[in-house]
Design an enzyme around this catalytic site. Structure first.
Site, PDB file in Angstrom:
ATOM      1  N   ASP A  78       0.817  -1.217   0.000  1.00  0.00           N
ATOM      2  CA  ASP A  78       0.000   0.000   0.000  1.00  0.00           C
ATOM      3  C   ASP A  78       0.847   1.260   0.000  1.00  0.00           C
ATOM      4  O   ASP A  78       2.044   1.249   0.313  1.00  0.00           O
ATOM      5  CB  ASP A  78      -0.965   0.015   1.180  1.00  0.00           C
ATOM      6  CG  ASP A  78      -0.263  -0.006   2.539  1.00  0.00           C
ATOM      7  OD1 ASP A  78       0.765  -0.701   2.674  1.00  0.00           O
ATOM      8  OD2 ASP A  78      -0.742   0.669   3.463  1.00  0.00           O
ATOM      9  N   GLU A 137      -0.139  -1.031   5.664  1.00  0.00           N
ATOM     10  CA  GLU A 137       0.976  -0.578   6.507  1.00  0.00           C
ATOM     11  C   GLU A 137       0.873   0.912   6.835  1.00  0.00           C
ATOM     12  O   GLU A 137       1.340   1.353   7.886  1.00  0.00           O
ATOM     13  CB  GLU A 137       2.306  -0.864   5.801  1.00  0.00           C
ATOM     14  CG  GLU A 137       3.537  -0.696   6.682  1.00  0.00           C
ATOM     15  CD  GLU A 137       4.103   0.724   6.713  1.00  0.00           C
ATOM     16  OE1 GLU A 137       4.947   1.020   7.586  1.00  0.00           O
ATOM     17  OE2 GLU A 137       3.702   1.547   5.855  1.00  0.00           O
TER      18      GLU A 137
END
Length: 366
Positions: A78, A137
């Site tokens: 991400d 994350e």
């Protein structure tokens, strides 16, 4: 689930810079990693040397060669939100350095690209390898894909040493600082601001706490040979309800970045004592991670990649491995100062160098 067929397949036989550009051009802001995770699964599906596991929008790929040691190499899929910096493009600065510009190039799809290429090509690494590409994350720790796997399937993360592909300028950054957020709260008495003397201004009561913070000189603490610089700072101030009302409550939010020689509990004790006389509430805390550079595998890795061992000042997921008893370091292309920046960009040569160094170590480790 997003339709991966709408995006060209990932070609892991391409050079690592081309792979970086391809995955950066697939938007995967936190919460929207599904399409990229599916592309990763499809790209590795033909690799007979890998056991593949899908966990939500995380992908785990493992060799099972019976080696004496296992290394876990992880990276998150991400990114923070896009702000006009996708699709990617190449840039060359005034000194002739070529960069790949765009969201995710630094944090941390260049590192992911290095890992994907090596995972596909290294059928006989010198150590068994568990590759992990995970989701969420960049948002709340409760959503973190690596944390989810650690809770629900910890065996997937078992290993003797771990490498997180966070940007480190191609150097080895050992461990990480811990982080703590606390609220310092003051109370007063509301009154009309035209008759302020009958009230008690809660914002004014924060002045001693702010003055103490401004005068504080943070420590630099050596841990396992690396110097970790701490930081204690005001980050948010809240208070007041209207422009003509004396506030009866004020909150100062403080962030403490502490050396990995302290536990989160010890950091909380320090902050509470520092603001003695104030109401203090710790609202979030995460332990740091010691460098682990006394571990033989870590020492072999630093020597093999020809890198300089440095401390990691920000918190990263190496702390999750450290909590599991696995020594871990950060190693990846990209300048951390460019992470999340609108002009996020990574030096092309650094991507290539990181791939070469990691490949050399994985084929000759020990």
């Amino acid at each position: 689930m997003p339709d991966a067929h709408a995006t060209p397949a990932l070609d892991l036989a391409a050079d690592v810079v081309t792979i970086t550009r391809a995955i950066c051009d697939v938007p995967s802001v936190s919460g929207d990693e599904g399409r990229l995770a599916e592309l990763v699964m499809r790209a590795l599906a033909g690799a007979a040397h890998l056991e593949l596991v899908r966990d939500g929008d995380a992908v785990v790929a493992r060799t099972n060669l019976g080696r004496d040691r296992r290394v876990v190499i992880a990276g998150h899929l991400d990114t923070v939100p896009i702000n006009g910096n996708v699709p990617t493009r190449f840039e060359t600065d005034e000194d002739g350095t070529e960069y790949l510009w765009g969201r995710g190039t630094v944090d941390m799809k260049a590192g992911v690209a290095v890992q994907l290429k090596l995972a596909a090509e290294l059928a006989e690494p010198a150590v068994d390898v568990t590759w992990v590409w995970y989701d969420h994350e960049e948002v709340s720790a409760a959503l973190n894909g690596l944390g989810r796997i650690a809770r629900t399937a910890p065996g997937l993360l078992a290993g003797d040493f771990a490498i997180l592909g966070e940007p480190s300028n191609g150097q080895v950054e050992g461990g990480c600082n811990g982080t703590l957020r606390a609220e310092v709260r003051t109370s007063g008495l509301r009154a009309h601001s035209a008759r302020s003397w009958v009230g008690d201004n809660a914002i004014h009561k924060l002045a001693p706490a702010l003055a103490k913070l401004a005068a504080y000189e943070a420590e630099t603490i050596e841990v396992d040979g690396l110097a970790y610089r701490e930081g204690l700072n005001a980050v948010i101030v809240r208070g007041g309800i209207a422009g003509n009302v004396i506030p009866d409550e004020a909150v100062l939010e403080v962030n403490y970045r502490f050396a990995p020689s302290k536990s989160a509990a010890e950091a909380a004790e320090f902050v509470t004592a520092f603001f003695d006389g104030f109401e203090v509430a710790v609202v979030d805390a995460a332990d740091g991670a010691r460098p682990g550079l006394d571990d033989p595998l870590a020492q072999e890795f630093v020597r093999a990649v020809g890198a300089e061992a440095r401390p990691k000042y920000g918190w990263t997921d190496v702390a999750r491995f450290s909590a599991m008893g696995v020594p871990a370091v950060n190693f990846g292309p990209g300048d951390p100062l460019k992470a999340h920046a609108d002009d996020e960009r990574v030096a092309v040569a650094q991507i290539v160098d990181c791939e070469r160094a990691l490949r050399a170590w994985l084929t000759a480790a020990g």
